[in-house]
Write an enzyme that holds these catalytic residues in place. Structure first.
Site, PDB file in Angstrom:
ATOM      1  N   CYS A  62       0.874  -1.150   0.106  1.00 22.27           N
ATOM      2  CA  CYS A  62       0.529  -0.226   0.067  1.00 22.27           C
ATOM      3  C   CYS A  62       0.900   1.043   0.137  1.00 22.27           C
ATOM      4  CB  CYS A  62      -0.884   0.425   1.713  1.00 22.27           C
ATOM      5  SG  CYS A  62      -2.070  -1.286   1.227  1.00 22.27           S
TER       6      CYS A  62
ATOM      7  N   HIS B 187       2.671   1.673  -3.670  1.00 21.21           N
ATOM      8  CA  HIS B 187       1.246   2.019  -4.225  1.00 21.21           C
ATOM      9  C   HIS B 187       1.022   4.212  -3.970  1.00 21.21           C
ATOM     10  CE1 HIS B 187      -2.797   2.206  -6.513  1.00 21.21           C
ATOM     11  NE2 HIS B 187      -2.744   2.950  -4.985  1.00 21.21           N
ATOM     12  N   GLU B 188       0.745   3.948  -2.902  1.00 27.16           N
ATOM     13  CA  GLU B 188       0.483   5.887  -2.440  1.00 27.16           C
ATOM     14  C   GLU B 188       1.885   6.264  -3.043  1.00 27.16           C
ATOM     15  OE1 GLU B 188      -2.280   5.929  -2.652  1.00 27.16           O
ATOM     16  OE2 GLU B 188      -3.494   4.588  -1.410  1.00 27.16           O
ATOM     17  N   ILE B 189       2.977   6.227  -2.849  1.00 23.18           N
ATOM     18  CA  ILE B 189       4.576   6.660  -3.119  1.00 23.18           C
ATOM     19  C   ILE B 189       4.285   7.027  -4.143  1.00 23.18           C
ATOM     20  CG2 ILE B 189       6.582   6.967  -3.034  1.00 23.18           C
ATOM     21  CD1 ILE B 189       6.237   6.169   0.583  1.00 23.18           C
TER      22      ILE B 189
ATOM     23  N   LEU C  39       2.287  10.269  -5.056  1.00 19.24           N
ATOM     24  CA  LEU C  39       3.040  11.253  -5.560  1.00 19.24           C
ATOM     25  C   LEU C  39       4.103  12.077  -6.337  1.00 19.24           C
ATOM     26  CD1 LEU C  39       4.352  10.924  -1.035  1.00 19.24           C
ATOM     27  CD2 LEU C  39       1.893  11.610  -2.315  1.00 19.24           C
TER      28      LEU C  39
END
Length: 164
Positions: free
Chosen positions: A130, A133-135, A138
């Site tokens: 997760c 995925h989020e980085i 960004l």
């Protein structure tokens, strides 16, 4: 706290890299609270400020409601394990579309909390997937870019048909 509108793929803003947060103030806390409410309403387990069109390096994760949400400001991965695993991913900006992605099983990263205090942490398994995925988001890398061209084209074509 407010639920903010989510961008929808293929919005060009989802391909832009986010800037570091410089001010750790009440406006940041309000934005992070809005992100949490928006993520829960989507629903999802992770969200970035980029998902609502705010190009700042903020990640909110709530992987287990019993443990509550966590906020990561200016996260940067410093180490990836050589071991990988396959996991099904999707996005609050592309609801209903999922596909398997291969990512490192473990990461070590730094981030700041809402007070600006620096932390270093290691994650393994689902939390590590997760966070990567989020980085990626960004950094302006939307998750479908991790797919082979053929899988990506099929998924996007199918999603665009159902999203309109």
């Amino acid at each position: 706290m407010a639920i903010r509108p989510l961008l929808r793929y293929p919005d060009p803003a989802l391909s832009l890299a986010c800037l570091p947060v410089e001010h750790f103030d009440e406006a940041l806390r309000t934005l992070c609270a809005d992100l949490l409410q928006t993520m829960r309403a989507a629903p999802g387990v992770g969200i970035t400020a980029a998902h609502i069109g705010v190009l700042l390096r903020i990640v909110v994760l709530e992987l287990d409601p019993k443990l509550g949400p966590r906020t990561f400001v200016n996260p940067e991965i410093g180490w990836f394990s050589e071991e990988t695993e396959k996991h099904t991913e999707g996005s609050v900006c592309m609801p209903g579309a999922t596909e398997e992605i291969v990512r490192p099983t473990a990461i070590r990263f730094t981030y700041r909390d809402l007070d600006g205090i620096r932390h270093e942490e290691e994650m393994r398994g689902f939390p590590a997937i997760c966070m990567q995925h989020e980085i990626d988001q960004l950094d302006g890398i939307f998750w479908v870019q991790r797919l082979s061209r053929l899988k990506r084209e099929r998924l996007v074509k199918k999603w665009l048909k159902t999203a309109t």
